[in-house]
Structures are given as structure tokens and as C-alpha cells.
Design an enzyme around this catalytic site. Structure first.
Site, mmCIF file in Angstrom:
data_model
loop_
_atom_site.group_PDB
_atom_site.id
_atom_site.type_symbol
_atom_site.label_atom_id
_atom_site.label_comp_id
_atom_site.label_asym_id
_atom_site.label_seq_id
_atom_site.Cartn_x
_atom_site.Cartn_y
_atom_site.Cartn_z
ATOM 1 N N LYS A 141 15.103 -0.711 5.540
ATOM 2 C CA LYS A 141 14.838 0.110 4.144
ATOM 3 C C LYS A 141 14.980 1.471 4.163
ATOM 4 O O LYS A 141 15.552 1.831 3.160
ATOM 5 C CB LYS A 141 13.033 -0.235 3.965
ATOM 6 C CG LYS A 141 12.464 0.480 2.910
ATOM 7 C CD LYS A 141 12.799 -0.118 1.466
ATOM 8 C CE LYS A 141 12.271 0.962 0.324
ATOM 9 N NZ LYS A 141 12.636 0.750 -0.896
ATOM 10 N N LEU A 146 0.921 -1.193 -0.023
ATOM 11 C CA LEU A 146 -0.093 0.235 0.062
ATOM 12 C C LEU A 146 0.758 1.360 0.011
ATOM 13 O O LEU A 146 1.926 1.092 0.519
ATOM 14 C CB LEU A 146 -0.920 -0.243 1.354
ATOM 15 C CG LEU A 146 -1.973 -1.092 1.295
ATOM 16 C CD1 LEU A 146 -2.699 -1.352 2.440
ATOM 17 C CD2 LEU A 146 -3.077 -0.941 0.163
HETATM 18 P P1 NAD Z 1 0.982 2.411 -6.475
HETATM 19 O O1 NAD Z 1 0.039 3.875 -5.803
HETATM 20 O O2 NAD Z 1 1.086 2.405 -7.578
HETATM 21 O O3 NAD Z 1 0.001 1.279 -5.652
HETATM 22 C C1 NAD Z 1 -0.844 1.365 -4.393
HETATM 23 C C2 NAD Z 1 -2.117 0.413 -4.594
HETATM 24 O O4 NAD Z 1 -2.762 0.599 -3.272
HETATM 25 C C3 NAD Z 1 -2.986 1.377 -5.534
HETATM 26 O O5 NAD Z 1 -3.398 0.243 -6.588
HETATM 27 C C4 NAD Z 1 -4.172 1.691 -4.619
HETATM 28 O O6 NAD Z 1 -5.481 1.773 -5.431
HETATM 29 C C5 NAD Z 1 -4.156 0.722 -3.759
HETATM 30 N N1 NAD Z 1 -4.837 1.133 -2.392
HETATM 31 C C6 NAD Z 1 -4.715 2.408 -1.863
HETATM 32 N N2 NAD Z 1 -5.543 2.273 -0.798
HETATM 33 C C7 NAD Z 1 -5.950 1.110 -0.584
HETATM 34 C C8 NAD Z 1 -6.912 0.520 0.035
HETATM 35 N N3 NAD Z 1 -7.391 1.055 1.332
HETATM 36 N N4 NAD Z 1 -7.420 -0.581 -0.112
HETATM 37 C C9 NAD Z 1 -6.680 -1.541 -1.127
HETATM 38 N N5 NAD Z 1 -6.079 -0.759 -2.012
HETATM 39 C C10 NAD Z 1 -5.445 0.486 -1.939
HETATM 40 O O7 NAD Z 1 2.023 2.381 -5.427
HETATM 41 P P2 NAD Z 1 3.493 1.456 -5.755
HETATM 42 O O8 NAD Z 1 4.499 2.106 -6.523
HETATM 43 O O9 NAD Z 1 2.930 0.136 -6.036
HETATM 44 O O10 NAD Z 1 4.189 1.313 -4.189
HETATM 45 C C11 NAD Z 1 3.555 0.594 -3.051
HETATM 46 C C12 NAD Z 1 4.451 0.701 -1.999
HETATM 47 O O11 NAD Z 1 5.785 0.123 -2.468
HETATM 48 C C13 NAD Z 1 4.855 2.078 -1.396
HETATM 49 O O12 NAD Z 1 4.671 1.731 -0.113
HETATM 50 C C14 NAD Z 1 5.985 2.469 -1.995
HETATM 51 O O13 NAD Z 1 6.539 3.180 -1.039
HETATM 52 C C15 NAD Z 1 6.872 0.961 -2.016
HETATM 53 N N6 NAD Z 1 7.975 0.939 -3.016
HETATM 54 C C16 NAD Z 1 7.698 1.233 -4.295
HETATM 55 C C17 NAD Z 1 8.591 1.275 -5.257
HETATM 56 C C18 NAD Z 1 8.537 1.580 -6.581
HETATM 57 O O14 NAD Z 1 9.516 1.650 -7.369
HETATM 58 N N7 NAD Z 1 7.070 1.975 -7.240
HETATM 59 C C19 NAD Z 1 9.750 0.607 -4.869
HETATM 60 C C20 NAD Z 1 9.924 0.170 -3.361
HETATM 61 C C21 NAD Z 1 8.952 0.304 -2.574
#
Ligand code: NAD
Length: 300
Positions: free
Chosen positions: A174, A66
Site C-alpha cells: 500500500k 480506522l
Molecule cells: P474516517 O476518519 O472518515 O473514518 C474513521 C472512522 O473510525 C471514524 O468514523 C471514527 O469515528 C472511527 N473511529 C476512530 N477511532 C475509533 C475507535 N477507537 N473505535 C471505533 N471507531 C473509531 O477515515 P476514512 O477516510 O474512512 O479512512 C479510514 C482508513 O482508510 C484510514 O486508515 C485511511 O488512511 C484509509 N484510506 C482512506 C481512503 C480515503 O480516500 N478516504 C482511501 C484509502 C485508504
């Protein structure tokens, strides 16, 4: 019989992760607020659910990916203890892979323990490409026993899984890692710009520093100067990769943790200021660019 994994949060990262878990033979109950993400998960072999509580019902593992700690707390704890914790099966193991503050991990972990449910925080290293390819690294906080149990699912998403310590330790690892990443990316951009401003070819300078004491991951795998390296965001208008906004989120978490522990983090603090300055420079929001675009700040 195949074990069931409930996967909540099928965004840029979660979509590929859930697909890899399904590919490994688990039954995946997928939930997200966005219908398009549910459709994509279904196409990748997951079973879509329109209600998170139903998705976790009876699941052996519950995974969350999330956006931030407030949402993770909201999803598990809810307003009046009506969050997912009161719907997760007693034998389930919760694995939160989101990047959150260690305090969020400890808070949710403690509530899970109080409810008799196993919990680990397991944030990831590696971006969207690694999530899709199944090559993520996991930094896990939790008991030895729960760490071993989590590996069954984590190994479907990446080959490298480390136990950093007890609950919250994965989140600490992290933010330390990403603070260092921000520092060496900014330092690499600074050194390369100094060389270019003094007449050097960035490719030649990169080759020299790669074999010298300035060698680091940013220089080796992610050169920030356009045209020096193929297949990295800098050579693709800084599109794709790891967004400035996400780096700023992680640096914010590092600053928060340093306040709590009274640690001095002058380099991390300077990196945060630089990335903020970069995000707001040139009259447009650069938050969606890859973080190696910090090079533009030095260039300008
Ligand atoms: P994103 O915004 O693409 O995905 C998050 C998802 O969560 C979305 O699809 C959203 O609809 C869903 N969501 C939000 N609230 C919700 C709820 N209450 N119930 C169900 N679903 C819900 O973000 P992301 O890039 O996939 O990142 C996710 C996590 O991973 C973050 O914490 C981010 O910091 C971490 N992260 C991201 C990367 C990257 O390169 N994108 C790398 C490492 C870590």
C-alpha cells in the site's frame, strides 16, 4: 446460517464497505464512536452496537477501517491486554483494512497469532467512491490459508484481491503504491504547467502525452488541471477524492519504512516535501483538498 462480520470504523470508507458486506448477505455488527455513523450503518442494513467488545462477540470475521496505526493497536491490544483480541472468538479471522505502518500490522498480527487468532492486513486502493460502489482493490498480508478465507468477505467490497506476502506485506504494498502515486501526480502537474507556461493548451498536451511515453495513471484517470477532464476532483474545485492530508499520512509511512529498511527514496521524499509545501501554501490549510490540487503549487 449467514456468517457474522463485526465492522469497526464506519467513517468515509468504512460506511460504504460495511453496507456492501450487509448487501452481500452477511450479518454485520457495526461499531463506531460517532452516533451518526452508527445510524447510517443501521439504515444500510447493519446492526448497530454501542460497545466494540459486544460487536465482536462470536463474530466469524472482524474488520477494522480506522484512521491510523496507533488507533488500530489501541483497539486490538488495549492498555493492559484488554483490547478486542481478548474478546474475539477463537475461530474468527481479523482483517485490518486501515492504512497503517507495516510495523503496526506485524505487531497486532503477532499478538493475534499468540492468542491463536487468524489475522491479515488488507489495506485498500480506491477512495470513498470505490468503497461505496464495491470496487476496491485489496493488498493482503497473511498466510495463503487466511488470504483465501478473507476473500469470502473482501469480494463483497471489491473484485481485485492480491496476496502481497506474509503479515505486514499488504501494508508495505500500500505505501509503495501510494508513494508512486504521489510521484507521478506531482510529475504530471509539473509537466502540464511547463507546457501551459510555454503556451500549450493543457488538453492538447494531455492528449499528446497520453499516446506518448509520459502516459501514466494520473494523466489517464485523474488529470490535475481544471477543465481538462470531466468528473474528476480538479474540475470540481478539488473537492472530494483523496485528501492531501491522507496522501501526507501515506508518504509519512513510506518515509518511516524507508528509514527502517535503509532504502533510498529521493523521489518519494521530494514528493512529500512538495505536498507539505502545497498544504501550507497561500496562507490557508489545503489539507482537505484532493491531492491533485498539487497543480496549484506549480501554477503559483
Ligand atoms: P474516517 O476518519 O472518515 O473514518 C474513521 C472512522 O473510525 C471514524 O468514523 C471514527 O469515528 C472511527 N473511529 C476512530 N477511532 C475509533 C475507535 N477507537 N473505535 C471505533 N471507531 C473509531 O477515515 P476514512 O477516510 O474512512 O479512512 C479510514 C482508513 O482508510 C484510514 O486508515 C485511511 O488512511 C484509509 N484510506 C482512506 C481512503 C480515503 O480516500 N478516504 C482511501 C484509502 C485508504
Amino acid at each position: 446460517m449467514s456468517k457474522t462480520v463485526a465492522f469497526i470504523g464506519l467513517g468515509n470508507m468504512g460506511g460504504g464497505m460495511a453496507a456492501n458486506i450487509a448487501k452481500a448477505g452477511f450479518v454485520v455488527h457495526a461499531f463506531d464512536l460517532v452516533q451518526a455513523n452508527l445510524d447510517a450503518a443501521q439504515a444500510a442494513g447493519c446492526k448497530p452496537f454501542t460497545c466494540a467488545k459486544e460487536a465482536v462477540d462470536g463474530a466469524d470475521f472482524v474488520l477494522t477501517m480506522l484512521p491510523n496505526g496507533a488507533i488500530v493497536e489501541q483497539v486490538y491490544l488495549g492498555e493492559n491486554n484488554d483490547g478486542l483480541l481478548s474478546h474475539v472468538a477463537p475461530h474468527a479471522l481479523i482483517i485490518d483494512c486501515s492504512t497503517v505502518a507495516p510495523a503496526n500490522s506485524r505487531h497486532v498480527g503477532k499478538a493475534a497469532q499468540d492468542a491463536g487468532i487468524a489475522f491479515v492486513d488488507a489495506p485498500v486502493s480506491g477512495g470513498v467512491a470505490a468503497a461505496n460502489a464495491g470496487t476496491l482493490a485489496f493488498m493482503v498480508g497473511g498466510s495463503e490459508r487466511n488470504f483465501e478465507a478473507a476473500k469470502e468477505v473482501l469480494s463483497a467490497m471489491g473484485p481485485n484481491t492480491f496476496r502481497a506476502g506474509d503479515i505486514g506485506a499488504g501494508s508495505v504494498a500500500k505505501i509503495c503504491n501510494n508513494m508512486l502515486l504521489a510521484v507521478h501526480m506531482a510529475g504530471t502537474a509539473e509537466a502540464l504547467q511547463l507546457g501551459m507556461d510555454n503556451g500549450l493548451d493543457p488538453k492538447a498536451l494531455s492528449e499528446i502525452m497520453l499516446k506518448s511515453s509520459g502516459c501514466n495513471w494520473s494523466l489517464e484517470k485523474y488529470n490535475p488541471v481544471p477543465g481538462v477532464m470531466d468528473g474528476v476532483p480538479s474540475s470540481n474545485d478539488y473537492q472530494g477524492g483523496f485528501m492531501v492530508d491522507l496522501m501526507l499520512k501515506d508518504l509519512g509511512l513510506a518515509m518511516e519504512a524507508s528509514t527502517g529498511s535503509k532504502s533510498s527514496v529521493p523521489m518519494g521524499s521530494a514528493a512529500r516535501s512538495l505536498f507539505n509545501l502545497h498544504k501550507n501554501s497561500g496562507g490557508e490549510d489545503k489539507g482537505a483538498l484532493d491531492f491533485s490540487s498539487i497543480q496549484q503549487l506549480y501554477k503559483n
